[in-house]
Write a protein that holds these residues in place. Structure first.
Motif, PDB file in Angstrom:
ATOM      1  N   VAL A  95       0.855  -1.183   0.000  1.00  0.00           N
ATOM      2  CA  VAL A  95       0.000   0.000   0.000  1.00  0.00           C
ATOM      3  C   VAL A  95       0.892   1.235   0.000  1.00  0.00           C
ATOM      4  O   VAL A  95       1.712   1.437   0.904  1.00  0.00           O
ATOM      5  CB  VAL A  95      -0.937   0.005   1.218  1.00  0.00           C
ATOM      6  N   LEU A  96       0.740   2.072  -1.001  1.00  0.00           N
ATOM      7  CA  LEU A  96       1.549   3.280  -1.119  1.00  0.00           C
ATOM      8  C   LEU A  96       0.966   4.441  -0.331  1.00  0.00           C
ATOM      9  O   LEU A  96       1.682   5.391  -0.001  1.00  0.00           O
ATOM     10  CB  LEU A  96       1.692   3.672  -2.596  1.00  0.00           C
ATOM     11  N   GLY A  97      -0.334   4.389  -0.065  1.00  0.00           N
ATOM     12  CA  GLY A  97      -0.966   5.458   0.686  1.00  0.00           C
ATOM     13  C   GLY A  97      -2.439   5.543   0.362  1.00  0.00           C
ATOM     14  O   GLY A  97      -2.991   4.729  -0.401  1.00  0.00           O
ATOM     15  N   THR A  98      -3.080   6.525   0.982  1.00  0.00           N
ATOM     16  CA  THR A  98      -4.496   6.757   0.733  1.00  0.00           C
ATOM     17  C   THR A  98      -4.707   8.206   0.324  1.00  0.00           C
ATOM     18  O   THR A  98      -3.929   9.089   0.683  1.00  0.00           O
ATOM     19  CB  THR A  98      -5.356   6.456   1.970  1.00  0.00           C
ATOM     20  N   ILE A  99      -5.770   8.431  -0.438  1.00  0.00           N
ATOM     21  CA  ILE A  99      -6.146   9.772  -0.881  1.00  0.00           C
ATOM     22  C   ILE A  99      -7.522  10.072  -0.313  1.00  0.00           C
ATOM     23  O   ILE A  99      -8.474   9.323  -0.546  1.00  0.00           O
ATOM     24  CB  ILE A  99      -6.160   9.869  -2.420  1.00  0.00           C
ATOM     25  N   SER A 100      -7.647  11.149   0.409  1.00  0.00           N
ATOM     26  CA  SER A 100      -8.923  11.529   1.018  1.00  0.00           C
ATOM     27  C   SER A 100      -9.804  12.229  -0.008  1.00  0.00           C
ATOM     28  O   SER A 100      -9.361  13.135  -0.714  1.00  0.00           O
ATOM     29  CB  SER A 100      -8.702  12.454   2.219  1.00  0.00           C
ATOM     30  N   SER A 101     -11.050  11.817  -0.044  1.00  0.00           N
ATOM     31  CA  SER A 101     -12.007  12.398  -0.976  1.00  0.00           C
ATOM     32  C   SER A 101     -12.859  13.450  -0.282  1.00  0.00           C
ATOM     33  O   SER A 101     -13.203  13.292   0.897  1.00  0.00           O
ATOM     34  CB  SER A 101     -12.925  11.308  -1.537  1.00  0.00           C
ATOM     35  N   PRO A 102     -13.261  14.511  -0.976  1.00  0.00           N
ATOM     36  CA  PRO A 102     -14.167  15.493  -0.374  1.00  0.00           C
ATOM     37  C   PRO A 102     -15.607  14.999  -0.290  1.00  0.00           C
ATOM     38  O   PRO A 102     -16.436  15.614   0.375  1.00  0.00           O
ATOM     39  CB  PRO A 102     -14.056  16.698  -1.320  1.00  0.00           C
ATOM     40  N   ASP A 103     -15.915  13.870  -0.973  1.00  0.00           N
ATOM     41  CA  ASP A 103     -17.288  13.345  -0.998  1.00  0.00           C
ATOM     42  C   ASP A 103     -17.308  11.887  -0.557  1.00  0.00           C
ATOM     43  O   ASP A 103     -16.294  11.180  -0.611  1.00  0.00           O
ATOM     44  CB  ASP A 103     -17.866  13.413  -2.417  1.00  0.00           C
ATOM     45  N   ASN A 104     -18.486  11.434  -0.169  1.00  0.00           N
ATOM     46  CA  ASN A 104     -18.689  10.010   0.004  1.00  0.00           C
ATOM     47  C   ASN A 104     -18.574   9.327  -1.358  1.00  0.00           C
ATOM     48  O   ASN A 104     -19.119   9.819  -2.356  1.00  0.00           O
ATOM     49  CB  ASN A 104     -20.070   9.724   0.589  1.00  0.00           C
ATOM     50  N   LEU A 105     -17.880   8.212  -1.406  1.00  0.00           N
ATOM     51  CA  LEU A 105     -17.677   7.500  -2.657  1.00  0.00           C
ATOM     52  C   LEU A 105     -18.735   6.416  -2.820  1.00  0.00           C
ATOM     53  O   LEU A 105     -19.175   5.790  -1.848  1.00  0.00           O
ATOM     54  CB  LEU A 105     -16.282   6.893  -2.697  1.00  0.00           C
ATOM     55  N   GLY A 131      -6.992   8.825 -12.049  1.00  0.00           N
ATOM     56  CA  GLY A 131      -8.121   7.932 -11.819  1.00  0.00           C
ATOM     57  C   GLY A 131      -9.417   8.716 -11.785  1.00  0.00           C
ATOM     58  O   GLY A 131      -9.433   9.941 -11.651  1.00  0.00           O
ATOM     59  N   VAL A 132     -10.518   7.998 -11.905  1.00  0.00           N
ATOM     60  CA  VAL A 132     -11.855   8.579 -11.777  1.00  0.00           C
ATOM     61  C   VAL A 132     -12.648   7.693 -10.833  1.00  0.00           C
ATOM     62  O   VAL A 132     -12.598   6.455 -10.937  1.00  0.00           O
ATOM     63  CB  VAL A 132     -12.585   8.683 -13.130  1.00  0.00           C
ATOM     64  N   VAL A 133     -13.388   8.313  -9.917  1.00  0.00           N
ATOM     65  CA  VAL A 133     -14.173   7.552  -8.955  1.00  0.00           C
ATOM     66  C   VAL A 133     -15.564   8.157  -8.866  1.00  0.00           C
ATOM     67  O   VAL A 133     -15.753   9.369  -9.000  1.00  0.00           O
ATOM     68  CB  VAL A 133     -13.488   7.538  -7.567  1.00  0.00           C
ATOM     69  N   GLY A 134     -16.559   7.299  -8.648  1.00  0.00           N
ATOM     70  CA  GLY A 134     -17.934   7.751  -8.568  1.00  0.00           C
ATOM     71  C   GLY A 134     -18.296   8.281  -7.194  1.00  0.00           C
ATOM     72  O   GLY A 134     -17.912   7.715  -6.169  1.00  0.00           O
ATOM     73  N   VAL A 135     -19.019   9.410  -7.187  1.00  0.00           N
ATOM     74  CA  VAL A 135     -19.641   9.940  -5.978  1.00  0.00           C
ATOM     75  C   VAL A 135     -21.139  10.003  -6.264  1.00  0.00           C
ATOM     76  O   VAL A 135     -21.604   9.493  -7.276  1.00  0.00           O
ATOM     77  CB  VAL A 135     -19.054  11.313  -5.594  1.00  0.00           C
ATOM     78  N   SER A 136     -21.917  10.596  -5.380  1.00  0.00           N
ATOM     79  CA  SER A 136     -23.364  10.594  -5.560  1.00  0.00           C
ATOM     80  C   SER A 136     -23.762  11.340  -6.833  1.00  0.00           C
ATOM     81  O   SER A 136     -23.614  12.560  -6.923  1.00  0.00           O
ATOM     82  CB  SER A 136     -24.040  11.241  -4.349  1.00  0.00           C
ATOM     83  N   ASN A 137     -24.238  10.568  -7.831  1.00  0.00           N
ATOM     84  CA  ASN A 137     -24.690  11.124  -9.110  1.00  0.00           C
ATOM     85  C   ASN A 137     -23.629  11.984  -9.796  1.00  0.00           C
ATOM     86  O   ASN A 137     -23.955  12.905 -10.555  1.00  0.00           O
ATOM     87  CB  ASN A 137     -25.967  11.947  -8.916  1.00  0.00           C
ATOM     88  N   ALA A 138     -22.387  11.722  -9.514  1.00  0.00           N
ATOM     89  CA  ALA A 138     -21.294  12.503 -10.090  1.00  0.00           C
ATOM     90  C   ALA A 138     -20.013  11.684 -10.034  1.00  0.00           C
ATOM     91  O   ALA A 138     -20.007  10.526  -9.588  1.00  0.00           O
ATOM     92  CB  ALA A 138     -21.121  13.833  -9.336  1.00  0.00           C
ATOM     93  N   ALA A 139     -18.918  12.281 -10.495  1.00  0.00           N
ATOM     94  CA  ALA A 139     -17.602  11.639 -10.453  1.00  0.00           C
ATOM     95  C   ALA A 139     -16.553  12.709 -10.222  1.00  0.00           C
ATOM     96  O   ALA A 139     -16.774  13.903 -10.481  1.00  0.00           O
ATOM     97  CB  ALA A 139     -17.326  10.891 -11.750  1.00  0.00           C
ATOM     98  N   ARG A 140     -15.394  12.278  -9.728  1.00  0.00           N
ATOM     99  CA  ARG A 140     -14.250  13.167  -9.576  1.00  0.00           C
ATOM    100  C   ARG A 140     -13.004  12.483 -10.126  1.00  0.00           C
ATOM    101  O   ARG A 140     -12.787  11.294  -9.915  1.00  0.00           O
ATOM    102  CB  ARG A 140     -14.017  13.528  -8.109  1.00  0.00           C
ATOM    103  N   VAL A 141     -12.185  13.267 -10.802  1.00  0.00           N
ATOM    104  CA  VAL A 141     -10.877  12.800 -11.257  1.00  0.00           C
ATOM    105  C   VAL A 141      -9.871  13.068 -10.141  1.00  0.00           C
ATOM    106  O   VAL A 141      -9.924  14.109  -9.481  1.00  0.00           O
ATOM    107  CB  VAL A 141     -10.459  13.528 -12.544  1.00  0.00           C
TER     108      VAL A 141
END
Length: 866
Positions: A322-332, A345-355
């Motif tokens: 594990v190289l580390g973790t990245i904190s998201s501003p939203d619930n994933l 990377g791209v990850v899904g949040v509520s009805n949206a996504a963040r790069v």
């Protein structure tokens, strides 16, 4: 009282989803589901009313159990699933199949062949693989599978597919060249994930119920190893309107020829499994791991942790560290993907996504993608495709949303071409649909939208109408968006008429020449010519959920429940709108079995149209001659359905939440509120027997009860095992006809997947309350009856068709279509049964079919009617 939720819905989800993030964790949907198994904590899910005609499901907490049963509150008795035109096949009704083989029902996985030339779709309910040419979308063939195909993977050379059959605990090996299943291998309970090593020699199959991986040697079609303690999450999506379901498990991925990686949310660990040695390296990670992605170059692994954990874990694929973790501003939400070089990377949040940037640990702004079920990376590693409603395309280099290639239907499963900017996406819960899209950034587009099966399909026939004389039946299929026009006497499908998206209510003109269908997700109604099953679109507005036709057959009235609730009028002579929309009380989805819409009803003389304004607690009265709103009359709490007495002197509204019937006096110049009658739990349908009594479908009580109209006194009731889905009255025999039964889908547990159904039409003699039962053989969702009370038809979503019950006395055993006459149609039915080696044609009852049966049939036929 049944708990209800009467506001709001997720605009961006056309389906209802239960997210289960743990191994062996199943959801319980109170109101539409029952749970079997041991619960260790609680979850409450309400599926109910919505003012825009969609059913919302809310969930919280957890349940650990063996399985989830989605039974539509119709009961729990299992029954057969039949197909084809089956007169007398162990039931009293005749079932008419409204589709055509091969079916493409419940697509569960989709993949491109490695050379990008073909699209292969696995189907759980129709138990097959359907193969399409990726460029021309020509149908290339069907491969039947021995089980409910849940997941598949294709070998690197494109010659074979490995298919996990979630219902019978087997894995199929399929020869894609010879187009045949060549081996069936027993494995553990609920195989639901399949991946093939890049070397192409072994397949890893996730045995989801037992939390293990089975290693299969593809060449010998044998299990060569089993690796325990590998956990999976599960997502169940279902549409209550048709009990259409989607079942998806979290996925592991191969890193190289020997190793695969899995994120186990139940154990909170990263698992790197060597499929050759069985050695598992287990590394603790944060809780609620859900999504897993591996970069195209194999250098990086990213894990999305859902909910309030708000983390992405980054892993070095070569070392497993594990190289580390990245904190998201939203619930994933879970779906995640990486660029080809593993830097973005791209990850899904509520009805949206963040790069996000794996090097800097920074997230970009929220991109309005709508709901996302899967996230995929284009063949060159640049673009991310969000499989869901809009089909958002994200440029990972620039961190921007550059296109939306799907505004047609919410999709659950997807695959990207390995050689081009193409992708295939499939929907399940609101249609068996295949979408092919171009994902080349801003130049992308929707290229094709079609069914996942090649032929005309009558998928999930949910609503039905019958002509007054009982000669014509129209069955509306909500998933395949079409209507089947059926000759009731012969059981022959005259034709299939195309409809709009998510068709719902249907009505037939009094002369039996036309039908009108409301389309919930299109902005037009459909008028069908019943002589040739041709369709005409008439523009109104979206969410038409109810329909009636005037006694003279000139006008059709359609209630719309969104974008300004009201009623449209269509002139059936010209197929045009006649006058503007009349605004009414707020209508919408009102619950009950198969998710109903607020009702409208026309007086028998056609002068008054009454509309249930469910969310405003009013009944709107429209004068049809002047085409104007007369009044909004008060009703009880949440009026849902309206009906008129035969002489139009009274009409009634069922008030679901206050367990009452509102009686309106229509004997004067204008209708007025009269009084209220207290009834049983969740009244739905009501009929007036013309003898001073009303009979009410007390849906939650599973009871038909009669009440004195003046005093409100209970005069009698009949209890059923299941909630009735249809109620009609026949004055000539003074009897009620009640359709009830079961329609169930089981997901998870040691069953994995199963569909069951049963149905009964019960006649209630109102003089004595004596009952007579007729076996329908299918689970009903709606009932319609001819004006003489002899011919009855139910929509049968499971099995895709309708069941017709003719109570007229048949001529003899040779009257195989039960229409009361002997003619060519009976001969045709006999010959079809004989040709299919169906023992319906065994007229000498010796258990075999031969010349003697033909002779016996001709003798009985020649005797004519008694």
């Amino acid at each position: 009282m049944v708990p209800v939720l009467e506001k709001g819905f997720n605009m961006l989800n056309k389906f209802n989803m239960l997210n289960i993030f743990n191994t062996r964790v199943i959801a319980s949907a109170a109101f539409v589901c029952g749970v079997a198994g041991m619960a260790t904590s609680s979850m409450v899910v309400h599926a109910d009313t919505n003012p825009d005609g969609d059913v919302e499901i809310e969930s919280s907490g957890w349940i650990s159990s063996a399985r989830v049963d989605l039974n539509q509150i119709l009961g729990a008795t299992a029954g057969p699933v039949d197909g084809g035109w089956l007169p007398g096949a162990g039931v009293d009704a005749s079932f008419i199949f409204t589709g055509s083989e091969p079916e493409g029902d419940a697509p569960s996985d989709v993949a491109y062949t490695p050379d990008g030339s073909k699209i292969v779709i696995a189907h759980r309910e129709s138990r097959n693989l359907i193969i399409w040419d990726a460029d021309t979308l020509a149908f290339l063939g069907e491969i039947p599978i021995s089980g409910a195909a849940q997941a598949m993977a294709i070998t690197p050379d494109g010659t074979k597919a490995v298919v996990a059959n979630v219902d019978n605990n087997t894995v199929s090996i399929v020869d894609l060249v010879a187009m045949t299943e060549i081996a069936v291998i027993p494995v553990g309970i609920n195989p639901g994930v399949v991946r093939i090593s890049p070397a192409g020699d072994v397949a890893a199959v996730g045995i989801t119920f037992e939390s293990e991986i089975a290693i299969i040697d593809i060449a010998s079609a044998s299990v060569i190893g089993s690796i325990p303690n590998i956990g999976y999450g599960m997502t169940i999506s279902f549409a209550p309107e048709a009990l259409a379901t989607s079942l998806r498990f979290t996925q592991f991925s191969f890193l190289d020829d020997d190793r695969l990686v899995n994120a186990d949310s139940g154990a909170d660990e990263l698992q790197i499994v060597n499929v050759r040695t069985g050695v598992v390296d287990r590394t603790p990670i944060a809780s609620s791991a859900r999504g897993l992605a591996v970069s195209g170059d194999g250098s990086r692994i990213a894990i999305a942790h859902t909910g309030s954990t708000k983390l992405v874990t980054v892993v070095d694929a070569a070392s497993g560290l594990v190289l580390g973790t990245i904190s998201s501003p939203d619930n994933l939400n879970g779906p995640i993907t990486l660029s080809g070089d593993g830097t973005k990377g791209v990850v899904g949040v509520s009805n949206a996504a963040r790069v996000f940037d794996l090097s800097t640990g920074l997230f970009g702004g929220s991109l309005n993608t709508a709901s996302i079920n899967e996230m995929l990376t284009s063949f060159d590693g640049r673009y991310a495709l969000c499989v869901g409603f809009r089909g958002a395309v994200i440029d990972m280099d620039t961190g921007t949303l550059v296109d939306q290639v799907n505004n047609v239907v919410s999709t659950e499963h997807g695959a990207v071409s390995p050689i081009a900017y193409r992708a295939a996406m499939c929907s399940t819960t609101f249609g068996d649909d295949l979408l092919v899209v171009d994902i080349e950034g801003a130049a992308g587009s929707l290229l094709a939208f079609q069914r996942t099966g090649p032929e005309i399909e009558g998928d999930r026939c949910r609503t039905v109408a019958i002509s007054a004389d009982g000669s014509r039946v129209v069955g509306v299929s909500i998933l395949s968006d079409n209507a089947s026009v059926i000759d009731a006497g012969s059981g022959l499908v005259i034709g299939t008429a195309p409809l709009g998206e998510r068709p719902s209510a249907v009505a037939i003109s009094p002369d039996g020449t036309k039908a009108v269908v409301g389309n919930l997700d299109s902005t037009f109604a459909t008028v069908i010519n019943l002589s040739d099953a041709t369709s005409t679109q008439v523009n109104i507005s979206r969410r038409a959920g109810s329909a009636v036709i005037s006694p003279d057959g000139q006008y059709a009235y359609l209630g719309v429940v969104a974008s300004g609730d009201g009623v449209w009028r269509i002139d059936l002579d010209t197929n045009t709108v006649a006058g503007g929309k009349i605004p009414t009380g707020n209508m919408g989805g009102v619950g009950y079995s198969f998710s109903q819409s607020s009702g409208i009803a026309l007086s028998n003389d056609g002068a008054i149209l009454a509309v249930a304004g469910s969310f405003d607690d009013v009944v709107s009265i429209i004068d049809t001659a002047s085409w104007s709103l007369m009044a909004n009359l008060p009703a009880g709490d949440f009026p849902t359905m309206i009906s008129f007495a035969a002489d139009d002197s009274r009409f009634y509204a069922t008030n679901r939440n206050s367990d009452s019937i509102t009686v309106y006096d229509n004997s004067g110049v204008a209708p007025v509120f009269s009084h209220t009658i207290a009834v049983g739990d969740s009244p739905w349908q009501v009929v007036d027997d013309g003898q001073g009594r009303i009979w009410v479908n007390n849906w939650a009580d599973k009871r038909i009860s009669g009440y004195d109209i003046v005093t409100g006194a209970l005069v009698g009731s009949v209890l059923f095992d299941n909630s009735p889905v249809g109620l009609t009255y026949d004055a000539s025999s003074n009897s009620l006809r009640v359709a009830h039964g079961t329609v169930g889908v089981t997901l998870g547990g040691n069953i994995g997947f199963d569909i069951s159904q049963s149905g009964t039409l019960t006649l209630i003699d109102l003089a004595t309350l004596a009952t007579t039962d007729f076996d329908l053989g299918v689970g009903p969702s709606a009932l319609a009856s001819s004006s003489n009370g002899m011919v009855h038809v139910v929509a049968a979503p499971i099995g895709d068709g309708v069941a017709i019950l003719n109570l007229a006395t048949g001529c003899s055993a040779a009257d195989l279509n039960n229409d009361g006459v002997l003619n060519f149609f009976d001969i045709s039915v006999f010959l079809q049964a004989f040709g299919a080696m169906d023992l319906v044609a065994d007229f000498n009852n010796d258990g075999v079919l031969n010349f003697f049966d033909i002779s016996a049939f001709l003798i009985v036929f020649g005797e004519g009617c008694p």
